[in-house]
Design a protein around this motif. Sequence first.
Motif, PDB file in Angstrom:
ATOM      1  N   ASP A   7     -47.882  12.810  50.025  1.00 27.30           N
ATOM      2  CA  ASP A   7     -47.318  11.434  50.611  1.00 27.30           C
ATOM      3  C   ASP A   7     -48.631  10.574  51.145  1.00 27.30           C
ATOM      4  OD1 ASP A   7     -45.757   9.525  51.855  1.00 27.30           O
ATOM      5  OD2 ASP A   7     -45.348  10.481  53.761  1.00 27.30           O
ATOM      6  N   ASP A   8     -48.685   9.398  51.436  1.00 31.40           N
ATOM      7  CA  ASP A   8     -49.135   8.651  52.065  1.00 31.40           C
ATOM      8  C   ASP A   8     -50.816   8.509  51.423  1.00 31.40           C
ATOM      9  OD1 ASP A   8     -50.614   7.033  54.300  1.00 31.40           O
ATOM     10  OD2 ASP A   8     -50.183   8.304  55.826  1.00 31.40           O
ATOM     11  N   ASP A  10     -51.138   5.298  49.538  1.00 29.83           N
ATOM     12  CA  ASP A  10     -51.517   3.703  49.406  1.00 29.83           C
ATOM     13  C   ASP A  10     -51.974   2.864  50.638  1.00 29.83           C
ATOM     14  OD1 ASP A  10     -49.181   3.442  50.514  1.00 29.83           O
ATOM     15  OD2 ASP A  10     -48.213   2.167  48.903  1.00 29.83           O
ATOM     16  N   THR A  18     -47.431   5.943  45.904  1.00 31.99           N
ATOM     17  CA  THR A  18     -47.688   7.380  45.695  1.00 31.99           C
ATOM     18  C   THR A  18     -46.501   7.809  44.729  1.00 31.99           C
ATOM     19  OG1 THR A  18     -47.792   7.338  48.107  1.00 31.99           O
ATOM     20  CG2 THR A  18     -47.106   9.287  47.173  1.00 31.99           C
ATOM     21  N   THR A  74     -46.582   2.169  55.069  1.00 25.34           N
ATOM     22  CA  THR A  74     -47.138   1.127  54.644  1.00 25.34           C
ATOM     23  C   THR A  74     -46.121   0.198  54.187  1.00 25.34           C
ATOM     24  OG1 THR A  74     -48.633   2.773  53.626  1.00 25.34           O
ATOM     25  CG2 THR A  74     -48.927   0.743  52.845  1.00 25.34           C
ATOM     26  N   ARG A  75     -45.076   0.637  53.374  1.00 24.42           N
ATOM     27  CA  ARG A  75     -43.951  -0.294  52.858  1.00 24.42           C
ATOM     28  C   ARG A  75     -42.626   0.560  53.236  1.00 24.42           C
ATOM     29  NH1 ARG A  75     -47.908  -1.939  49.333  1.00 24.42           N
ATOM     30  NH2 ARG A  75     -47.516  -0.253  48.355  1.00 24.42           N
ATOM     31  N   ALA A  78     -42.119   6.203  51.662  1.00 31.31           N
ATOM     32  CA  ALA A  78     -41.734   7.093  50.362  1.00 31.31           C
ATOM     33  C   ALA A  78     -42.533   8.460  50.664  1.00 31.31           C
ATOM     34  CB  ALA A  78     -41.966   6.222  49.170  1.00 31.31           C
ATOM     35  N   ASP A 140     -35.333  10.730  62.150  1.00 35.97           N
ATOM     36  CA  ASP A 140     -35.964  11.088  63.482  1.00 35.97           C
ATOM     37  C   ASP A 140     -37.436  10.932  63.307  1.00 35.97           C
ATOM     38  OD1 ASP A 140     -36.121  11.527  66.193  1.00 35.97           O
ATOM     39  OD2 ASP A 140     -34.518  13.087  65.989  1.00 35.97           O
ATOM     40  N   LEU A 142     -41.321  12.810  63.895  1.00 44.42           N
ATOM     41  CA  LEU A 142     -42.128  13.934  64.020  1.00 44.42           C
ATOM     42  C   LEU A 142     -43.372  13.900  64.220  1.00 44.42           C
ATOM     43  CD1 LEU A 142     -40.013  15.413  60.691  1.00 44.42           C
ATOM     44  CD2 LEU A 142     -40.214  16.479  63.048  1.00 44.42           C
ATOM     45  N   ARG A 165     -51.807  12.738  58.686  1.00 40.29           N
ATOM     46  CA  ARG A 165     -50.261  12.411  58.983  1.00 40.29           C
ATOM     47  C   ARG A 165     -49.412  12.727  57.443  1.00 40.29           C
ATOM     48  NH1 ARG A 165     -46.945  10.474  62.305  1.00 40.29           N
ATOM     49  NH2 ARG A 165     -48.629  10.621  63.851  1.00 40.29           N
ATOM     50  N   GLY A 169     -44.570  13.812  55.683  1.00 35.95           N
ATOM     51  CA  GLY A 169     -44.027  13.103  54.501  1.00 35.95           C
ATOM     52  C   GLY A 169     -44.144  14.404  53.290  1.00 35.95           C
TER      53      GLY A 169
HETATM   54  P1  ATP Z   1     -46.556   5.194  50.182  1.00 35.52           P
HETATM   55  O1  ATP Z   1     -46.322   4.441  49.018  1.00 35.52           O
HETATM   56  O2  ATP Z   1     -47.996   5.305  50.513  1.00 35.52           O
HETATM   57  O3  ATP Z   1     -45.950   6.559  50.509  1.00 35.52           O
HETATM   58  P2  ATP Z   1     -45.171   4.284  52.716  1.00 35.52           P
HETATM   59  O4  ATP Z   1     -44.647   3.018  53.080  1.00 35.52           O
HETATM   60  O5  ATP Z   1     -44.420   5.342  52.139  1.00 35.52           O
HETATM   61  O6  ATP Z   1     -46.242   4.163  51.493  1.00 35.52           O
HETATM   62  P3  ATP Z   1     -46.916   6.016  53.945  1.00 35.52           P
HETATM   63  O7  ATP Z   1     -48.182   5.174  53.605  1.00 35.52           O
HETATM   64  O8  ATP Z   1     -46.404   7.112  53.253  1.00 35.52           O
HETATM   65  O9  ATP Z   1     -45.962   4.832  53.917  1.00 35.52           O
HETATM   66  O10 ATP Z   1     -46.896   6.422  55.540  1.00 35.52           O
HETATM   67  C1  ATP Z   1     -46.007   6.699  56.311  1.00 35.52           C
HETATM   68  C2  ATP Z   1     -46.476   8.019  57.101  1.00 35.52           C
HETATM   69  O11 ATP Z   1     -45.786   8.220  58.091  1.00 35.52           O
HETATM   70  C3  ATP Z   1     -47.045   9.214  56.261  1.00 35.52           C
HETATM   71  O12 ATP Z   1     -48.180   9.705  56.833  1.00 35.52           O
HETATM   72  C4  ATP Z   1     -45.878  10.069  56.585  1.00 35.52           C
HETATM   73  O13 ATP Z   1     -46.015  11.262  56.572  1.00 35.52           O
HETATM   74  C5  ATP Z   1     -45.331   9.539  57.962  1.00 35.52           C
HETATM   75  N1  ATP Z   1     -43.996   9.878  58.371  1.00 35.52           N
HETATM   76  C6  ATP Z   1     -42.912   9.761  57.281  1.00 35.52           C
HETATM   77  N2  ATP Z   1     -41.731  10.116  58.035  1.00 35.52           N
HETATM   78  C7  ATP Z   1     -42.015  10.336  59.266  1.00 35.52           C
HETATM   79  C8  ATP Z   1     -41.519  10.841  60.503  1.00 35.52           C
HETATM   80  N3  ATP Z   1     -40.180  10.839  60.595  1.00 35.52           N
HETATM   81  N4  ATP Z   1     -42.006  10.832  61.750  1.00 35.52           N
HETATM   82  C9  ATP Z   1     -43.475  10.889  61.851  1.00 35.52           C
HETATM   83  N5  ATP Z   1     -44.136  10.637  60.586  1.00 35.52           N
HETATM   84  C10 ATP Z   1     -43.550  10.308  59.609  1.00 35.52           C
END
Ligand code: ATP
Length: 459
Positions: A7-8, A10, A18, A74-75, A78, A140, A142, A165, A169
């Motif tokens: 995860d994370d 982009d 991702t 980010t968006r 995912a 929720d 976390l 972080r 994900g």
């Molecule tokens: P990407 O395409 O990079 O995945 P995105 O919009 O999906 O972009 P991320 O960049 O993944 O967003 O950022 C989301 C961040 O929040 C990640 O670090 C993920 O681990 C964290 N996250 C996701 N769900 C939760 C949650 N329920 N509680 C706390 N943190 C979370």
Amino acid sequence: MTIVGIDDTDSRERGMCTTYVAMRIAERLRRTCRLDGQSAASSSPAANDSSDVPPDPIARLLLVRLNPAVEYKTRGNAALAIHVDCDPDLAFDVARETLASLAETADERTNPGLVVAGHDFHRAAIPDAVAEFAGRAVRDHLEIEDATACCERHGYPNWHAGNGRGRIGALAAIGAWRALEEWTVEYISYREPVRWGTDRRVDRESLFTAAEWGYPDVWDTVDRGEDETVCVPHTPGPILHGIRGDDSTVARAVADRIESEPVASSQLFVTNQGTDAHLREGTIETAREGRAYRLEGRVASEPETRRGGHVFFELAAAAADDDPPIDDGAKRPHLECATFEPTKRFRDRVRALRVGDRLTACGEVSAGTLKLEKFAVRDLVRTERVTPTCPDCERTMKSAGRDQGYRCRDCGTNAPSKESVPIERDLEGGWYEVPPCARRHVAKPLVRGGFDAPVHPER
Ligand code: ATP
């Protein structure tokens, strides 16, 4: 057997995605495992027999949408998992190298995470606590420590950059296969890297025709009402288009029918998009910030269009079916509901509501307001109480004094109280939704079915 969670990767400004990183990890794992398989096969007598080509070690790629209310996203929040038949140490090394080379770590808000589970990817093999973690990640909030403690307890090797972080994900993506019941597909086509950041060349006519051909097995490909190509992103990343639906064969066929710039590669993802996995049952009294709910209530104020074209109304708690359409909504717990300008024609549905209508409203609570994604009309107010008209002159009567009914002073006629008159309504019973152009990734389109009342799908 191994599950790789990532995860994370982009950044909003710099692109990347991702899903693309996961596809590249899967490609590299496939190549590496097949090379291993071939070297083993070459020492056997049947080395030149083409039937000895090793089977694909990749079982599936999961694209898991986590809680859309999470502020760090980010968006679309995912996270990705790869189910692969290979050695966990090999998977860890390949994933870490790919992640480190592709993730946009120059953006300080990008915090990549990798978690590897060295066990079977069948549902029953995923530990209870990991599945429970995934359920919480979807509905929720976390902490990073929740993820690291869970990884430690289950002996899952992990890696991160930045603040770590991304491991939330990554771990949630591992548990999701067991935690979630409903799955759909997305078939993503990627651009040639030299074109990233330039305008996408996709033929609109072939896209609209392909979308029509595949509907309703694929959905949210286009928005007919707004004349928008929903499946083509506007961000600088590597995706050319993503076809979402219930049937992988149809999704692939729709993608093949779209005329466009060259497709560099494509990948099918199994996903919880379009499933409403984020919604929980709740009440107006107990709904909390940053979570998404299905809530029962009665409209307690006339919908009001405010500056910017956003529409607001109050929803009052109303538990029982036989709750009368009363005016005492003000005495019950209230929650403001909103639908914003980007939801376009959905706002007309909301404006058509009247005080007393009984609803099930779905959406996320943010800044004390329920951001509507869909609602079901359970009961419509069909009459209103108005001052009576005189049967002789047909003019509106006047009050005859406190508790004395109404009277026409000219004709001398009387009426004991207000009278009920029918009202024309532009709504029917059943579910209404935002149009495809405003759909959240995880929200379930009505056309997918399985709702508890008639549906009025947008397309
Ligand atoms: P990407 O395409 O990079 O995945 P995105 O919009 O999906 O972009 P991320 O960049 O993944 O967003 O950022 C989301 C961040 O929040 C990640 O670090 C993920 O681990 C964290 N996250 C996701 N769900 C939760 C949650 N329920 N509680 C706390 N943190 C979370």
